[in-house]
Design a protein around this motif. Sequence first.
Motif, PDB file in Angstrom:
ATOM      1  N   ILE A  12       0.841  -1.200   0.000  1.00  9.01           N
ATOM      2  CA  ILE A  12       0.000   0.000   0.000  1.00  9.01           C
ATOM      3  C   ILE A  12       0.874   1.246   0.000  1.00  9.01           C
ATOM      4  CG2 ILE A  12      -1.757   1.273   1.315  1.00  9.01           C
ATOM      5  CD1 ILE A  12      -1.853  -1.768   2.783  1.00  9.01           C
ATOM      6  N   ASN A  13       0.521   2.227  -0.823  1.00  6.03           N
ATOM      7  CA  ASN A  13       1.164   3.540  -0.771  1.00  6.03           C
ATOM      8  C   ASN A  13       0.103   4.604  -0.563  1.00  6.03           C
ATOM      9  OD1 ASN A  13       1.859   6.211  -2.378  1.00  6.03           O
ATOM     10  ND2 ASN A  13       3.813   5.335  -1.740  1.00  6.03           N
ATOM     11  N   LEU A  14       0.339   5.471   0.421  1.00  7.12           N
ATOM     12  CA  LEU A  14      -0.524   6.635   0.665  1.00  7.12           C
ATOM     13  C   LEU A  14       0.293   7.882   0.342  1.00  7.12           C
ATOM     14  CD1 LEU A  14      -2.171   5.584   4.059  1.00  7.12           C
ATOM     15  CD2 LEU A  14      -3.062   5.239   1.738  1.00  7.12           C
ATOM     16  N   VAL A  15      -0.057   8.561  -0.748  1.00 13.86           N
ATOM     17  CA  VAL A  15       0.832   9.577  -1.323  1.00 13.86           C
ATOM     18  C   VAL A  15       0.534  11.004  -0.877  1.00 13.86           C
ATOM     19  CG1 VAL A  15      -0.485  10.081  -3.430  1.00 13.86           C
ATOM     20  CG2 VAL A  15       2.028  10.154  -3.495  1.00 13.86           C
ATOM     21  N   ASP A  16      -0.620  11.253  -0.234  1.00 16.63           N
ATOM     22  CA  ASP A  16      -0.985  12.640   0.077  1.00 16.63           C
ATOM     23  C   ASP A  16       0.043  13.351   0.952  1.00 16.63           C
ATOM     24  OD1 ASP A  16      -3.281  12.277  -1.357  1.00 16.63           O
ATOM     25  OD2 ASP A  16      -4.664  12.510   0.323  1.00 16.63           O
ATOM     26  N   PHE A  17       0.655  12.621   1.899  1.00 18.82           N
ATOM     27  CA  PHE A  17       1.679  13.257   2.744  1.00 18.82           C
ATOM     28  C   PHE A  17       2.714  13.958   1.863  1.00 18.82           C
ATOM     29  CE2 PHE A  17       0.524   9.218   4.933  1.00 18.82           C
ATOM     30  CZ  PHE A  17      -0.139   9.755   6.036  1.00 18.82           C
ATOM     31  N   ASP A  18       3.100  13.286   0.802  1.00 15.48           N
ATOM     32  CA  ASP A  18       4.149  13.763  -0.094  1.00 15.48           C
ATOM     33  C   ASP A  18       3.625  14.801  -1.076  1.00 15.48           C
ATOM     34  OD1 ASP A  18       6.939  13.303  -1.247  1.00 15.48           O
ATOM     35  OD2 ASP A  18       5.730  12.813  -3.002  1.00 15.48           O
ATOM     36  N   ALA A  19       2.628  14.397  -1.875  1.00 18.38           N
ATOM     37  CA  ALA A  19       2.181  15.227  -2.985  1.00 18.38           C
ATOM     38  C   ALA A  19       1.449  16.478  -2.529  1.00 18.38           C
ATOM     39  CB  ALA A  19       1.286  14.405  -3.912  1.00 18.38           C
ATOM     40  N   MET A  20       0.664  16.359  -1.474  1.00 23.41           N
ATOM     41  CA  MET A  20      -0.176  17.480  -1.047  1.00 23.41           C
ATOM     42  C   MET A  20       0.519  18.409  -0.057  1.00 23.41           C
ATOM     43  SD  MET A  20      -2.977  17.048  -2.740  1.00 23.41           S
ATOM     44  CE  MET A  20      -4.107  18.154  -1.886  1.00 23.41           C
ATOM     45  N   TYR A  21       1.443  17.856   0.765  1.00 24.48           N
ATOM     46  CA  TYR A  21       1.955  18.649   1.881  1.00 24.48           C
ATOM     47  C   TYR A  21       3.473  18.734   1.965  1.00 24.48           C
ATOM     48  CZ  TYR A  21      -2.886  17.723   2.986  1.00 24.48           C
ATOM     49  OH  TYR A  21      -4.248  17.613   2.899  1.00 24.48           O
ATOM     50  N   GLY A  22       4.182  17.649   1.666  1.00 25.19           N
ATOM     51  CA  GLY A  22       5.636  17.690   1.750  1.00 25.19           C
ATOM     52  C   GLY A  22       6.248  18.612   0.715  1.00 25.19           C
ATOM     53  N   HIS A  23       5.936  18.370  -0.565  1.00 25.92           N
ATOM     54  CA  HIS A  23       6.486  19.192  -1.639  1.00 25.92           C
ATOM     55  C   HIS A  23       6.025  20.640  -1.516  1.00 25.92           C
ATOM     56  CE1 HIS A  23       8.539  16.138  -3.912  1.00 25.92           C
ATOM     57  NE2 HIS A  23       7.453  15.372  -3.964  1.00 25.92           N
ATOM     58  N   ARG A  24       4.841  20.836  -0.974  1.00 23.73           N
ATOM     59  CA  ARG A  24       4.305  22.201  -0.850  1.00 23.73           C
ATOM     60  C   ARG A  24       4.768  22.885   0.432  1.00 23.73           C
ATOM     61  NH1 ARG A  24      -1.945  21.463  -3.091  1.00 23.73           N
ATOM     62  NH2 ARG A  24      -1.418  20.054  -4.807  1.00 23.73           N
ATOM     63  N   ARG A  25       5.602  22.185   1.191  1.00 27.38           N
ATOM     64  CA  ARG A  25       6.155  22.719   2.442  1.00 27.38           C
ATOM     65  C   ARG A  25       5.030  23.265   3.339  1.00 27.38           C
ATOM     66  NH1 ARG A  25       9.628  19.680   0.981  1.00 27.38           N
ATOM     67  NH2 ARG A  25      11.850  20.183   0.785  1.00 27.38           N
ATOM     68  N   ASN A  26       4.099  22.371   3.626  1.00 24.38           N
ATOM     69  CA  ASN A  26       2.916  22.699   4.416  1.00 24.38           C
ATOM     70  C   ASN A  26       2.885  21.806   5.655  1.00 24.38           C
ATOM     71  OD1 ASN A  26       0.371  23.045   5.518  1.00 24.38           O
ATOM     72  ND2 ASN A  26      -0.733  22.823   3.593  1.00 24.38           N
ATOM     73  N   PRO A  27       3.582  22.185   6.734  1.00 24.08           N
ATOM     74  CA  PRO A  27       3.625  21.317   7.917  1.00 24.08           C
ATOM     75  C   PRO A  27       2.275  21.167   8.595  1.00 24.08           C
ATOM     76  CG  PRO A  27       4.672  23.438   8.371  1.00 24.08           C
ATOM     77  CD  PRO A  27       4.408  23.397   6.903  1.00 24.08           C
ATOM     78  N   GLN A  28       1.433  22.188   8.520  1.00 22.77           N
ATOM     79  CA  GLN A  28       0.117  22.065   9.142  1.00 22.77           C
ATOM     80  C   GLN A  28      -0.709  20.980   8.442  1.00 22.77           C
ATOM     81  OE1 GLN A  28      -2.029  25.714   9.645  1.00 22.77           O
ATOM     82  NE2 GLN A  28      -3.884  24.705  10.371  1.00 22.77           N
ATOM     83  N   GLY A  29      -0.742  21.035   7.120  1.00 21.96           N
ATOM     84  CA  GLY A  29      -1.474  20.020   6.371  1.00 21.96           C
ATOM     85  C   GLY A  29      -0.872  18.641   6.544  1.00 21.96           C
ATOM     86  N   PHE A  30       0.457  18.573   6.613  1.00 20.70           N
ATOM     87  CA  PHE A  30       1.143  17.295   6.799  1.00 20.70           C
ATOM     88  C   PHE A  30       0.721  16.683   8.138  1.00 20.70           C
ATOM     89  CE2 PHE A  30       4.945  15.127   4.903  1.00 20.70           C
ATOM     90  CZ  PHE A  30       4.963  14.024   5.748  1.00 20.70           C
TER      91      PHE A  30
END
Length: 395
Positions: free
Chosen positions: A283-301
């Motif tokens: 299983i891969n859950l990608v939102d941590f990476d695509a939605m928040y990590g690359h966008r440098r969004n610690p709150q969303g992460f």
Amino acid sequence: MAFKRIFGLVMDSVGAGAAPDSGKYGDQGADTLGHVGQFYEGNLQLPNLARLGLSNLHGTPIMGVPVNPDPHAYYGKMQEISAGKDSMDGHWEMMGLPVTKALSTFPNGFPQDLLDKLEAFSGRKIIGNRPESGTKIIAELGEQQMRTGDLIVYTSGDSVIQIAAHEDVIPLAELYKICDYARSLVNGPEYLVGRIIARPYVGPDAQHFTRTANRRDFTLEPTGETDLDRLQSAGVHVVGVGKINDIFSGHGIDEGYHNESNMDGMDHVDHVMAEDFEGFCFINLVDFDAMYGHRRNPQGFGQALMDFDRRLGTVLANLRDDDLLLITADHGNDPTYTGSDHTRELVPLLAYSPSFKQGGSLGIRSPFADFGATVLDNFNVTGNGRGHSFLADLN
């Protein structure tokens, strides 16, 4: 003991502190979990991961995630040996195929000969052509793309070619065809690229553009046999959830599910857990990476971690005594770090079954292939010797 089912869950980009070779990648001091905890100032609530031993493995306790004196899981970290820090490198290495030769990257944009071939094939002009955050470049060039039908082509610090287009301007089938052609251009020897990523978006204007779940990864074909192939050849049922199918180009996978989001992915996990099968679910859950990590969004992460933790409670409640859950990550992507790229980090490793009488430390495992070797060991399938099973340490 042998387990009937193993669920290997990759929290994409959830790193656990700078790897010893992080300096080689310019990632000194990166710490995805630690820095998200600091950002939340103790309000990062991850009770299920805490019970398993998430802070126990981290070294320095994660703010808001207490160390458990009696962890329910076996815990540790894994250290990568592959030459890159992309999702493909991490997942291939987990399945016994470390990437030993660095893939092509394009810090100054793509060479003109590649762009000329893409323009000739697509009949469309290319704009962008630089390393950039996807959301930023779409906000900047998206309206132009809608007017002209051009292709937004960009990259990152990883070995990727990303091609973005508005779904109302370039149909998905056409975008996928263009990406498939781009894939054919960079399979070596001159250029060897890990992924071509179709990045469709929607919205009326720059203030309202959003990337859609119709992203598709055209990944480099595995350069050798993986543990998924070995399992499948031995008759072990293999299920892929999320971008697993893309990362392995469909090889070694019997049943696959595409995720619209992390929560959609957890719905798929719940569905597979309700099935009666013997085998491995990756299983891969990608939102941590695509939605928040690359966008440098610690709150969303952090919110994504807490949302995942809540759904993890259901998974833990539904695990059978002869099930094994392995939780890890493929790399880091510290949302408080500079830039917008992945960070070279150690990754967490948690192993849990309701049958365990206790938990304990697994130490630092290297390479990531120890993960796949453990799955193979459980199903009595011979590997290639790249990893070392920790199955005997679980009791």
